[in-house]
Scaffold this active site. Structure first.
Site, mmCIF file in Angstrom:
data_model
loop_
_atom_site.group_PDB
_atom_site.id
_atom_site.type_symbol
_atom_site.label_atom_id
_atom_site.label_comp_id
_atom_site.label_asym_id
_atom_site.label_seq_id
_atom_site.Cartn_x
_atom_site.Cartn_y
_atom_site.Cartn_z
ATOM 1 N N ILE A 164 11.100 5.149 -2.369
ATOM 2 C CA ILE A 164 12.324 5.527 -3.083
ATOM 3 C C ILE A 164 13.269 6.296 -2.151
ATOM 4 O O ILE A 164 14.446 5.937 -2.001
ATOM 5 C CB ILE A 164 11.984 6.363 -4.345
ATOM 6 C CG1 ILE A 164 11.023 5.598 -5.280
ATOM 7 C CG2 ILE A 164 13.252 6.804 -5.081
ATOM 8 C CD1 ILE A 164 11.530 4.281 -5.787
ATOM 9 N N HIS A 180 7.337 -7.135 -9.421
ATOM 10 C CA HIS A 180 7.117 -7.668 -10.765
ATOM 11 C C HIS A 180 8.319 -8.497 -11.231
ATOM 12 O O HIS A 180 9.469 -8.185 -10.899
ATOM 13 C CB HIS A 180 6.872 -6.525 -11.754
ATOM 14 C CG HIS A 180 5.559 -5.831 -11.521
ATOM 15 N ND1 HIS A 180 4.358 -6.409 -11.845
ATOM 16 C CD2 HIS A 180 5.256 -4.629 -10.975
ATOM 17 C CE1 HIS A 180 3.370 -5.586 -11.516
ATOM 18 N NE2 HIS A 180 3.885 -4.498 -10.986
ATOM 19 N N ARG A 207 -0.632 7.260 -9.461
ATOM 20 C CA ARG A 207 0.623 6.995 -10.181
ATOM 21 C C ARG A 207 1.242 8.341 -10.583
ATOM 22 O O ARG A 207 0.508 9.240 -11.005
ATOM 23 C CB ARG A 207 0.350 6.179 -11.451
ATOM 24 C CG ARG A 207 -0.377 4.852 -11.201
ATOM 25 C CD ARG A 207 -0.905 4.311 -12.518
ATOM 26 N NE ARG A 207 -1.613 3.051 -12.381
ATOM 27 C CZ ARG A 207 -2.928 2.939 -12.181
ATOM 28 N NH1 ARG A 207 -3.684 4.006 -12.051
ATOM 29 N NH2 ARG A 207 -3.486 1.748 -12.122
ATOM 30 N N CYS A 262 -6.073 -5.536 19.233
ATOM 31 C CA CYS A 262 -6.855 -5.633 17.986
ATOM 32 C C CYS A 262 -7.301 -7.083 17.831
ATOM 33 O O CYS A 262 -6.469 -7.973 17.631
ATOM 34 C CB CYS A 262 -5.993 -5.199 16.799
ATOM 35 S SG CYS A 262 -6.720 -5.619 15.205
ATOM 36 N N CYS A 278 -9.325 -8.391 15.491
ATOM 37 C CA CYS A 278 -9.394 -8.936 14.128
ATOM 38 C C CYS A 278 -8.035 -9.477 13.687
ATOM 39 O O CYS A 278 -7.929 -10.558 13.124
ATOM 40 C CB CYS A 278 -9.821 -7.864 13.141
ATOM 41 S SG CYS A 278 -11.399 -7.113 13.506
ATOM 42 N N CYS A 328 -13.100 -5.192 11.298
ATOM 43 C CA CYS A 328 -13.916 -4.131 11.919
ATOM 44 C C CYS A 328 -13.335 -2.747 11.661
ATOM 45 O O CYS A 328 -13.932 -1.753 12.050
ATOM 46 C CB CYS A 328 -14.125 -4.396 13.407
ATOM 47 S SG CYS A 328 -12.817 -3.738 14.463
HETATM 48 C C1 LIG Z 1 -2.342 2.211 -8.269
HETATM 49 C C2 LIG Z 1 -0.879 1.909 -8.197
HETATM 50 C C3 LIG Z 1 -0.400 0.595 -8.242
HETATM 51 C C4 LIG Z 1 0.957 0.324 -8.215
HETATM 52 N N1 LIG Z 1 1.382 -0.973 -8.137
HETATM 53 C C5 LIG Z 1 2.696 -1.240 -8.097
HETATM 54 C C6 LIG Z 1 3.158 -2.579 -7.982
HETATM 55 O O1 LIG Z 1 2.382 -3.509 -7.794
HETATM 56 N N2 LIG Z 1 4.495 -2.814 -8.056
HETATM 57 C C7 LIG Z 1 5.395 -1.812 -8.243
HETATM 58 O O2 LIG Z 1 6.570 -2.091 -8.375
HETATM 59 N N3 LIG Z 1 4.993 -0.512 -8.274
HETATM 60 C C8 LIG Z 1 3.671 -0.211 -8.185
HETATM 61 N N4 LIG Z 1 3.248 1.082 -8.201
HETATM 62 C C9 LIG Z 1 4.249 2.138 -8.223
HETATM 63 C C10 LIG Z 1 4.826 2.418 -6.825
HETATM 64 O O3 LIG Z 1 3.779 2.509 -5.878
HETATM 65 C C11 LIG Z 1 5.612 3.710 -6.875
HETATM 66 O O4 LIG Z 1 6.595 3.591 -7.878
HETATM 67 C C12 LIG Z 1 6.305 4.051 -5.573
HETATM 68 O O5 LIG Z 1 5.446 3.929 -4.465
HETATM 69 C C13 LIG Z 1 6.816 5.474 -5.665
HETATM 70 O O6 LIG Z 1 7.437 5.800 -4.471
HETATM 71 P P1 LIG Z 1 7.986 7.268 -4.225
HETATM 72 O O7 LIG Z 1 8.837 7.193 -3.032
HETATM 73 O O8 LIG Z 1 8.568 7.802 -5.483
HETATM 74 O O9 LIG Z 1 6.676 8.154 -3.992
HETATM 75 P P2 LIG Z 1 5.809 8.409 -2.675
HETATM 76 O O10 LIG Z 1 5.539 7.179 -1.937
HETATM 77 O O11 LIG Z 1 4.625 9.212 -3.107
HETATM 78 O O12 LIG Z 1 6.757 9.298 -1.770
HETATM 79 C C14 LIG Z 1 7.028 10.651 -2.037
HETATM 80 C C15 LIG Z 1 7.036 11.383 -0.697
HETATM 81 O O13 LIG Z 1 7.469 12.721 -0.897
HETATM 82 C C16 LIG Z 1 6.787 13.546 0.033
HETATM 83 N N5 LIG Z 1 6.893 14.920 -0.436
HETATM 84 C C17 LIG Z 1 6.347 15.455 -1.562
HETATM 85 N N6 LIG Z 1 6.664 16.747 -1.653
HETATM 86 C C18 LIG Z 1 7.444 17.055 -0.575
HETATM 87 C C19 LIG Z 1 8.070 18.248 -0.119
HETATM 88 N N7 LIG Z 1 7.976 19.394 -0.805
HETATM 89 N N8 LIG Z 1 8.772 18.209 1.038
HETATM 90 C C20 LIG Z 1 8.880 17.049 1.749
HETATM 91 N N9 LIG Z 1 8.287 15.894 1.368
HETATM 92 C C21 LIG Z 1 7.586 15.893 0.210
HETATM 93 C C22 LIG Z 1 5.381 12.971 0.007
HETATM 94 O O14 LIG Z 1 4.622 13.335 1.148
HETATM 95 C C23 LIG Z 1 5.644 11.474 -0.071
HETATM 96 O O15 LIG Z 1 5.666 10.884 1.210
HETATM 97 C C24 LIG Z 1 1.885 1.386 -8.179
HETATM 98 C C25 LIG Z 1 1.424 2.708 -8.112
HETATM 99 C C26 LIG Z 1 0.058 2.962 -8.073
HETATM 100 C C27 LIG Z 1 -0.427 4.357 -7.910
#
Ligand SMILES: Cc1cc2nc3c(=O)[nH]c(=O)nc-3n(C[C@H](O)[C@H](O)[C@H](O)COP(=O)(O)OP(=O)(O)OC[C@H]3O[C@@H](n4cnc5c(N)ncnc54)[C@H](O)[C@@H]3O)c2cc1C
Length: 499
Positions: free
Chosen positions: A11, A48, A309, A407, A409, A444
């Site tokens: 995001i 999706h 999640r 690598c 593999c 591996c």
């Molecule tokens: C099991 C599972 C399956 C999923 N499958 C799908 C799918 O198939 N399709 C789909 O569309 N979505 C899927 N999702 C949802 C999707 O993975 C998430 O919506 C998405 O990755 C969220 O991204 P993000 O950037 O919000 O969070 P994150 O990737 O967690 O990024 C947040 C970042 O903020 C950083 N951060 C936190 N606090 C601080 C701070 N105080 N200072 C600086 N940095 C900080 C963290 O280190 C992290 O890197 C799935 C989620 C899960 C858990």
């Protein structure tokens, strides 16, 4: 105008890229040693189709709007992406009723190609499917992607277009002046900001709390098994079961690189950093996957992992300005389909930024020289077919580093690893190289290439091998030099002999 984004998941990086189209100062802060180190590295990797979520929800709208964008986006950013379609598999008449409801919902959302198929057609498409499967909802728009490669590519493109990605920088407070954001306090000092975007994933509730905005993220764990490529043709599409109470159920799907992935289950937890897997959970996903593909071979598993999640009680995404302070945008509760919704989320947030900047008289202007595309780097795995071998030979002739396979593999060359270490957001850890090149992600699991990757990283970054880490501070691979260990042991033996 300086805009700070907190969190370099899919995001935060997507927003950074979208904002880098404008003449403005974009700074993306990430507390860990790389981008894509949070939930964005460990999920199902599905784009999706958009039949699942209700169109009245924000996540439903943003998913449907985003899905068609991915073909061009991935071509521009050089991210592996395959539109392979999905089946939700039903076993009885009750399931058929549910499938029809899903189809209706999808049609309300604007999907015109959804189809309910019978057993004969299903078996012709998926010969290994459970023989008791009777129906399936087919969604041709569903696709697979490498979620961490997308995140890295967004970040690289943002940097190419002038944004800064600052790693190992944790925001622990926000500060304000006259009720408006004025900057962030980090472990590296204070940074001034005119606008802050909270994209901190599991910790987005904590960041919002710094402005007295009250949210509660409920982490929900999902575990996975990844299978060797040898079993990659066991399924052709994304296979969903009928959904469970709080998740889409345990799926079986191919990955863009030809492995098979099964999972996830769904367990509420209180710990936002606890990513262990358990025998119980892994047995559960194997059992769940075998309801769809009974012959899944346990011996094909090469690794297991879990993701968390970031769920809000509402079940929906929350994307809005802070209720208490000016200049703060909170992006909270971005669970699935968060990855699938990144194009529309970033577009929505950039519109909010533009509105705010106009109201504050900053008036963002588009850059004239925005670079839409990332450069195409050579990857040996794309040249392995007989017809392309000569092309690869030409690449090796120009730079012999591409001729040395590190690598075995995944067939990754030294040249590709050096490219990763020199990329716009440089790989600085073993995991960073793995996510950019696939080195160490094969059968591996670094057994062969691990020490060689370590040597290349230490040479290229000009650091002591003892400093090379798996994923940043505290995860160094080597403990001490062997000579040092021998000396210490001799000292200890001598001391014991003297006593
Ligand atoms: C099991 C599972 C399956 C999923 N499958 C799908 C799918 O198939 N399709 C789909 O569309 N979505 C899927 N999702 C949802 C999707 O993975 C998430 O919506 C998405 O990755 C969220 O991204 P993000 O950037 O919000 O969070 P994150 O990737 O967690 O990024 C947040 C970042 O903020 C950083 N951060 C936190 N606090 C601080 C701070 N105080 N200072 C600086 N940095 C900080 C963290 O280190 C992290 O890197 C799935 C989620 C899960 C858990």
């Amino acid at each position: 105008m300086r805009i700070i984004i907190i969190g370099a998941g899919v995001i935060g990086t997507a927003i950074a890229r979208e904002l880098s189209r404008y003449e403005t100062d974009v700074v993306l802060l990430e507390k860990t040693a790389d981008v894509a180190n949070g939930t964005s590295k460990a999920n199902s990797g599905i784009i999706h189709a958009g039949y699942n979520a209700d169109f009245n929800t924000l996540k439903g709208k943003l998913n449907v709007k985003s899905n068609p964008v991915f073909d061009k986006l991935c071509a521009d950013l050089k991210v592996p992406f395959k539109r392979i379609g999905s089946f939700v598999v039903g076993f009885n008449e009750q399931d058929l009723k549910e499938l029809k409801k899903k189809k209706e919902n999808g049609e309300k959302n604007g999907l015109n190609n959804l189809e309910i198929i019978g057993r004969k057609q299903l078996i012709s498409q998926e010969p290994n499917i459970n023989k008791n499967a009777k129906y399936a909802l087919y969604a041709p728009e569903a696709a697979i992607i490498s979620p961490y490669e997308l995140t890295i590519a967004y970040a690289d493109n943002a940097v190419i277009n002038g944004a800064q990605v600052v790693l190992n920088t944790e925001v622990y407070d926000l500060y304000f002046e006259d009720g408006k954001i004025s900057g962030v306090k980090t472990n590296q000092g204070e940074i001034k900001a005119d606008l802050v975007i909270n994209a901190a994933g599991l910790y987005s509730d904590k960041i919002a709390g710094m402005a007295n905005d009250e949210f509660k993220i409920n982490p929900r764990k999902g575990e996975y098994h990844l299978f060797d490529k040898e079993y990659g043709d066991i399924v052709n599409h994304i296979l969903f079961p009928m959904p469970a109470k709080n998740s889409k159920g345990i799926l079986v799907l191919p990955t863009v690189h030809g492995n098979i992935l099964i999972g996830p289950n769904a367990y509420d937890t209180n710990d936002k950093d606890e990513l262990s897997t358990t025998n119980k959970g892994l047995d559960e996903i194997l059992k769940g996957a075998r309801r769809l593909i009974p012959e899944i071979p346990e011996k094909g598993i090469i690794t297991s992992f879990s993701g968390l999640r970031a769920a809000l009680d509402s079940g929906d995404f929350h994307i809005d300005f802070s209720k208490n302070k000016g200049g703060l945008i909170n992006i909270i509760g971005i669970q699935s389909p968060g990855l699938s919704s990144t194009p529309a989320i970033s577009e929505m947030v950039v519109q909010m930024v533009k509105d705010y900047s106009n109201s504050e008289k900053y008036n963002l202007k588009l850059k004239k020289d925005f670079k839409q595309e990332n450069p195409k780097l050579p990857h040996y795995y794309e040249y392995e077919e007989k017809e392309k071998v000569d092309e690869w030979q030409k690449i090796v002739k120009e730079n012999e580093d591409y001729g040395e396979i590190i690598c075995r593999c995944e067939h990754v060359s030294r040249g590709e690893i050096i490219d990763a270490i020199n990329s716009p957001v440089p790989a600085q850890t073993i995991d960073g190289i793995k996510r950019r090149t696939r080195a160490s992600s094969g059968r591996c699991q670094a057994g062969f290439c691990g020490p060689r990757l370590l040597k290349i990283l230490s040479d290229q970054l000009d650091i002591d091998p003892l400093q090379v880490s798996k994923k940043g501070s505290g995860s160094q691979i080597l403990k001490a030099r062997s000579k040092q260990l021998i000396l210490e042991k001799t000292k200890q033996d001598k001391k014991a002999g003297d006593q």
